[in-house]
Design an enzyme around this catalytic site. Structure first.
Site, short mmCIF file in Angstrom:
data_model
loop_
_atom_site.label_atom_id
_atom_site.label_comp_id
_atom_site.label_asym_id
_atom_site.label_seq_id
_atom_site.Cartn_x
_atom_site.Cartn_y
_atom_site.Cartn_z
N SER A 191 0.84 -1.19 0.00
CA SER A 191 0.00 0.00 0.00
C SER A 191 0.88 1.26 0.00
O SER A 191 1.68 1.44 -0.90
CB SER A 191 -0.97 -0.04 1.19
OG SER A 191 -2.01 0.90 1.02
N ASP A 227 -6.07 -3.31 -2.63
CA ASP A 227 -4.95 -3.03 -1.74
C ASP A 227 -4.32 -4.31 -1.16
O ASP A 227 -5.01 -5.18 -0.63
CB ASP A 227 -5.46 -2.15 -0.60
CG ASP A 227 -4.35 -1.48 0.17
OD1 ASP A 227 -3.50 -2.19 0.74
OD2 ASP A 227 -4.33 -0.23 0.21
#
Length: 353
Positions: A74, A212
């Site tokens: 991320s 993500d």
């Protein structure tokens, strides 16, 4: 319904059915890993920590020159690709601190701000909160059209493919088996690992639906360690890891969760999953190589947690937290990782535009 002939293969379709053949590694060299957690704009902490190392111990030279492998999830994946693209941690930290508000527009203070946050929070139940355009614009500015195979460092960047429901790890071509990702643009890799559910729309690209990487590997330390041990003939006692977090906030199960037990009370359970995955991964890595070979730096827990999109608080509080962490462990990090430069990384495949 899509034409199956045009569907991309599953990531797992190319998985090996036997042990990977490890490449030789010099017996007298440590294998040094940098692993950076996810955490939204709280990525200011690891960025500022690394920038402080560059300023205090490396004369401003990129910290990436001292690591043999970098893994990031991320926001950590954005930092990792930035380092692989040749940016210094100082440049990345400055970018987060100065321009984070373009990605996560701040909410006004006072009563109006409280009302605005409540509206944003309510709307997030029904649609993603932010448009990805600002993030993509900034990624293109800094990463250009570089491809993953052009990285100056070995990289492992986790994401999640929602089309087939499989984990997806983007890897530089640092082993002959890694052929899939060399031609992927760094901007795509960074956007794929940072497509946080409810904050951003999933990234649809190449027939895949990227979400993500923090969904399953918010702390990528085990991804990096397994990659190192499977790709290279390096003894476990020669591995050293610097693991950086974005905030050590415990997840406490309070009375509403105990009493009601409904979806509303447990709506934030993803944060428990992210934290517990991180703790578990750290524990597993410590069991494999010895906890004394891992240095973990994390922002301390706040009385009121800094939200992943609260740029104002992150900008105001986390650089100071990074400075305090450097005072405590900066010298140990420098002694462990900065005694010599990493050996030059040469990819197995040449990338052309």
């Amino acid at each position: 319904m899509s034409d199956l002939a045009d569907d991309p293969p599953k990531r797992s379709a190319g998985a090996l059915c036997q042990r990977r053949v490890p490449l030789p590694w010099p017996e007298d060299r440590d294998f040094r890993i940098l692993a950076i957690d996810g955490g939204g704009i709280r990525g200011i902490f690891p960025a500022a920590f690394l920038a402080g190392l560059e300023a205090g111990y490396l004369g401003g030279v990129s910290v990436a020159d001292h690591f043999d492998l970098i893994a990031g999830t991320s926001t950590g994946g954005i930092l990792a690709t930035g380092l692989g693209a040749g940016l210094t941690a100082n440049e990345l930290s400055d970018l987060y601190i100065r321009r984070g508000g373009e990605i996560f527009p701040p909410i006004r203070s006072g009563l109006l701000g409280s009302a605005e946050r409540r509206v944003r929070d309510s709307c997030q139940y029904f649609k993603f909160r932010y448009d990805r355009k600002a993030l993509m614009r900034m990624l293109r500015e800094k990463l250009g059209d570089r491809k993953l195979g052009e990285s100056t460092n070995r990289l492992c960047i986790p994401s999640f493919d929602g089309r087939y429901g499989e984990v997806y790890i983007f890897k530089t071509p640092h082993h002959p088996d890694f052929r899939k990702d060399a031609h992927e643009r760094m901007t795509k890799v960074a956007a794929a690992t940072a497509a946080a559910p409810t904050f951003y729309q999933p990234l649809e690209d190449g027939g895949y639906t990227f979400v993500d990487g923090g969904v399953w590997a918010n702390n990528p330390i085990m991804i990096a360690l397994v990659d190192a041990l499977s790709c290279f003939d390096v003894p476990r006692d020669r591995v050293r890891i610097l693991s950086l977090g974005c905030g050590d906030d415990p997840y406490v199960v309070g009375r509403p969760k105990i009493v009601s037990g409904g979806l509303l009370a447990w709506r934030d359970i993803i944060y428990a999953a992210m934290r517990l995955q991180s703790l578990n991964a750290l524990g597993q890595a410590g069991l494999l190589i010895g906890a004394e070979r891992i240095i973990r730096a994390d922002a301390p827990a706040s009385e009121q947690k800094i939200q992943m999109d609260d740029w104002v608080r992150a900008r105001d509080e986390l650089p100071g937290a990074a400075e305090r962490a450097l005072e405590l462990m900066g010298r140990r990090v420098a002694d462990t990782f900065f005694s010599e430069l990493a050996a030059p990384y040469v990819p197995w495949f040449t990338v052309t535009h």
